[in-house]
Scaffold this active site. Structure first.
Site, mmCIF file in Angstrom:
data_model
loop_
_atom_site.group_PDB
_atom_site.id
_atom_site.type_symbol
_atom_site.label_atom_id
_atom_site.label_comp_id
_atom_site.label_asym_id
_atom_site.label_seq_id
_atom_site.Cartn_x
_atom_site.Cartn_y
_atom_site.Cartn_z
ATOM 1 N N CYS A 119 0.800 -1.215 0.000
ATOM 2 C CA CYS A 119 0.000 0.000 0.000
ATOM 3 C C CYS A 119 0.839 1.274 0.000
ATOM 4 O O CYS A 119 2.057 1.233 0.005
ATOM 5 C CB CYS A 119 -1.001 -0.052 1.142
ATOM 6 S SG CYS A 119 -2.305 -1.271 0.788
ATOM 7 N N ASP A 120 0.128 2.399 0.037
ATOM 8 C CA ASP A 120 0.623 3.691 -0.431
ATOM 9 C C ASP A 120 2.033 4.081 0.007
ATOM 10 O O ASP A 120 2.904 4.334 -0.815
ATOM 11 C CB ASP A 120 -0.338 4.798 0.023
ATOM 12 C CG ASP A 120 -1.688 4.707 -0.647
ATOM 13 O OD1 ASP A 120 -2.055 3.603 -1.091
ATOM 14 O OD2 ASP A 120 -2.389 5.724 -0.712
ATOM 15 N N LYS A 121 2.279 4.184 1.305
ATOM 16 C CA LYS A 121 3.567 4.691 1.771
ATOM 17 C C LYS A 121 4.585 3.583 1.978
ATOM 18 O O LYS A 121 5.779 3.854 2.146
ATOM 19 C CB LYS A 121 3.395 5.476 3.084
ATOM 20 C CG LYS A 121 2.322 6.548 3.025
ATOM 21 C CD LYS A 121 2.511 7.487 1.854
ATOM 22 C CE LYS A 121 1.332 8.410 1.670
ATOM 23 N NZ LYS A 121 0.078 7.753 1.299
ATOM 24 N N CYS A 191 -6.137 -1.275 -3.396
ATOM 25 C CA CYS A 191 -7.396 -0.858 -4.023
ATOM 26 C C CYS A 191 -7.267 -0.788 -5.541
ATOM 27 O O CYS A 191 -6.248 -0.358 -6.079
ATOM 28 C CB CYS A 191 -7.849 0.468 -3.444
ATOM 29 S SG CYS A 191 -8.323 0.348 -1.706
ATOM 30 N N GLU A 443 -4.274 13.827 2.916
ATOM 31 C CA GLU A 443 -4.922 13.683 1.612
ATOM 32 C C GLU A 443 -6.329 14.266 1.668
ATOM 33 O O GLU A 443 -7.085 13.998 2.603
ATOM 34 C CB GLU A 443 -4.998 12.210 1.205
ATOM 35 C CG GLU A 443 -3.655 11.620 0.862
ATOM 36 C CD GLU A 443 -3.731 10.192 0.357
ATOM 37 O OE1 GLU A 443 -2.733 9.739 -0.216
ATOM 38 O OE2 GLU A 443 -4.777 9.532 0.539
ATOM 39 N N SER A 469 -5.414 11.738 -2.569
ATOM 40 C CA SER A 469 -5.375 10.304 -2.830
ATOM 41 C C SER A 469 -5.215 10.092 -4.323
ATOM 42 O O SER A 469 -5.611 10.934 -5.137
ATOM 43 C CB SER A 469 -6.687 9.667 -2.359
ATOM 44 O OG SER A 469 -6.881 8.409 -2.955
#
Length: 558
Positions: A119-121, A191, A443, A469
């Site tokens: 995921c993101d980070k 996602c 975000e 986001s």
């Protein structure tokens, strides 16, 4: 071997005692010791299955003659952290992840690493650590989630965020909202759109630190498990050949990554993360480079939130290799760069027989645009730059002038948007949400989704010194630098000031005389924020601007 530092020689007898306590045999100790960085947890859908990936990686390492040693790192779900105080901690976690891997791999000098994010980070944090340590390493992610489905078709988490505004204005009922929230996320994985996690996973493949397929093979596919086993075997080959991350990441491969960023229509967060990653190798990546590459790179893909396709569609269409093959035909990629396969990019594309299998998903023949997905804006409102995902902006909003509606926090803006206070033509300005001012650069997905849900997506722009986001769409302009907390022009804007957005012209201006703006400075009062977290206070004092990747200041730098 690097691991000899804690396993070989007479003086390391006590160390070997501790290794024996792990159940290791003499043979296992004699082999290269490979750190397996596992960000599995039971909080994040993108990480719930990573123990399965880690076991496959370990099997691959053993098949190739190594001894795997797993250790954990944290992983934040930006979706769960969204729209409350938890989002202050998301970007901070990137630095914590990089630092924690450096700590573990230095205190226990592994011969090589396999990093397992999703995921993101977590992805950029692990990439930063790989380049900082510069020992042989491969990244293999957990893979994207499948799109959700109902009788009306496919959708994803962003549809649920936007459904909140739709419900508020009476466009959908409670039963419809419940159906969306129960079906948007069908299982494990990052996602399903081209949001930040999948953007970074695709770009880790594009730059050569991840194997082909890393960005697009679904989390639930057996191919993902096989890829993880292959990653375990590949890292042993990289170790034998002494191919290190900084041999792979060069000025040429950075340009490849940014080119792919633009062609794929990736998240604006890549403009924060890629400079931070490549800075670990001493390689600069400026906003000017992003914009120059964008101007010459066609936008070949529009995945959610910009379009109707998802990551599993991109995988079936040929994945990252197919997109790279099309860009290579246009002379936009450097094919002589080294990759984690031990071969060059050109050799990989030849071996894979990379080709586009669906020209609706990968618009190789008729690109969506002749420019890339991201544009860099500058002007009197953002002297050091601002970022917009132009591939997700409605044509009517590519140029827009309107009155500012100014808010000093995300919460205040959300209340006004959902309360019906924002009207067509307005420009919502959310400030004091930058890296220092937030702190943590939250975000603004909820405000942008609420603008969409309230039916204002083609008439209202949003400008912030915070970030977005990867699921944000619309005329959402972020990373405004200098931020309000640094005294940037965004701190001087007042309600009613005319704001001009010109994305094709790369301009972002406040239509107020410069002398008048400067005269306001003496009366500016920043909102009083009580930062209870020692971590966030430390972060605010150390972090650089968004234009510099929001990395920490180096005390040794002059």
């Amino acid at each position: 071997m690097r691991s000899s530092l804690f396993k070989s020689g007479l003086e390391k007898a006590p160390h070997r005692s501790l290794l024996y306590a792990l159940g290791l045999t003499k043979e296992e100790m004699r082999r290269p010791l490979i750190g397996v960085v596992n960000s599995a947890n039971e909080v994040v859908p993108g990480h719930i299955h990573l123990n399965t990936i880690a076991e496959a990686v370990k099997a691959g390492i053993r098949l190739a003659g190594g001894t795997p040693m797993t250790f954990p790192v944290i992983g934040v779900c930006d979706g769960l952290a969204m729209n409350h105080a938890g989002m202050h901690f998301s970007l901070v976690s990137r630095e914590i992840i990089a630092d924690s891997i450096e700590i573990m791999a230095s205190a226990h000098p592994f011969d090589a690493l396999v990093c397992i994010p999703n995921c993101d980070k977590v992805v950029p944090g692990m990439l930063m650590a790989m380049l900082r340590l510069n020992i042989p390493a491969v990244i293999v992610s957990g893979g994207p989630m499948l799109a959700g489905t109902t009788s009306e078709g496919s959708f994803d988490l962003i549809d649920v965020f936007e459904a909140v505004g739709k419900f508020k204005r009476g466009a959908i009922n409670e039963d419809q909202l419940e159906e969306l929230e129960e079906n948007a996320c069908p299982g494990c994985g990052s996602c399903s759109g081209m949001f930040t996690a999948n953007s970074m996973n695709c770009l880790s493949e594009s730059v050569g630190l991840g194997l082909p397929g890393n960005g697009t093979i679904p989390a639930v596919s057996a191919k993902r498990v096989r890829l993880a086993k292959t990653a375990g075997m590949r890292v042993m080959d990289l170790l034998e050949k002494n191919i290190r991350p900084r041999d792979i990441v060069t000025a040429k491969s950075i340009e490849n990554a940014v080119t792919m960023d633009m062609a794929l229509g990736c998240s604006t967060n890549t403009v924060l993360h890629l400079p931070a990653v490549f800075a670990e190798a001493g390689l600069p990546l400026t906003l000017d480079i992003f914009d120059a590459v964008s101007r010459k790179t066609p936008n070949l893909c529009k995945l959610s939130p910009a379009g109707k396709h998802y990551l599993d569609d991109l995988e079936r269409a040929g994945g990252i290799p197919a997109v790279m093959s099309e860009l290579a035909k246009r002379g936009l990629l450097h094919l002589d760069v080294m990759t984690a396969t031990g071969k060059t990019l050109g050799e990989n594309l030849t071996d894979l027989k990379a080709r586009v299998k669906n020209f609706d998903v990968i618009r190789a023949k008729e690109p969506y645009a002749n420019e890339g997905g991201i544009a860099i804006l500058r002007g009197s409102l953002a002297p050091d730059g601002a970022v917009v995902k132009q591939s997700a902006v409605a044509p009517a909003m590519m140029r827009h002038t309107g009155p500012a509606r100014v808010f000093d926090s995300e919460e205040a803006a959300n209340k006004a948007i959902l309360g019906g206070e924002i009207k067509a033509g307005d420009v919502v300005v959310i400030r004091y949400e930058g890296p220092q001012g937030g702190p943590g650069m939250r975000e603004m997905l909820s405000p942008t989704s609420n603008i969409m849900g309230m039916g204002l997506g083609e008439t209202v722009a949003l400008i912030t010194d915070g970030r977005f986001s990867g699921g944000t769409r619309g005329a959402a302009i972020g990373h405004v630098s200098p931020e309000a907390a640094e005294g940037g022009p965004i701190a001087l804007i007042r309600d009613g000031d005319r704001i001009e957005v010109d994305i094709p012209g790369r301009k972002l201006d406040v239509l107020v005389d410069a002398a008048e703006l400067e005269a306001r400075r003496a009366s500016v009062v920043a909102p009083e924020k009580v930062i209870e977290s020692p971590l966030l206070r430390r972060y605010a004092s150390l972090v650089k601007s968004a234009a510099q990747g929001a990395v920490y200041k180096d005390p040794a730098a002059k």
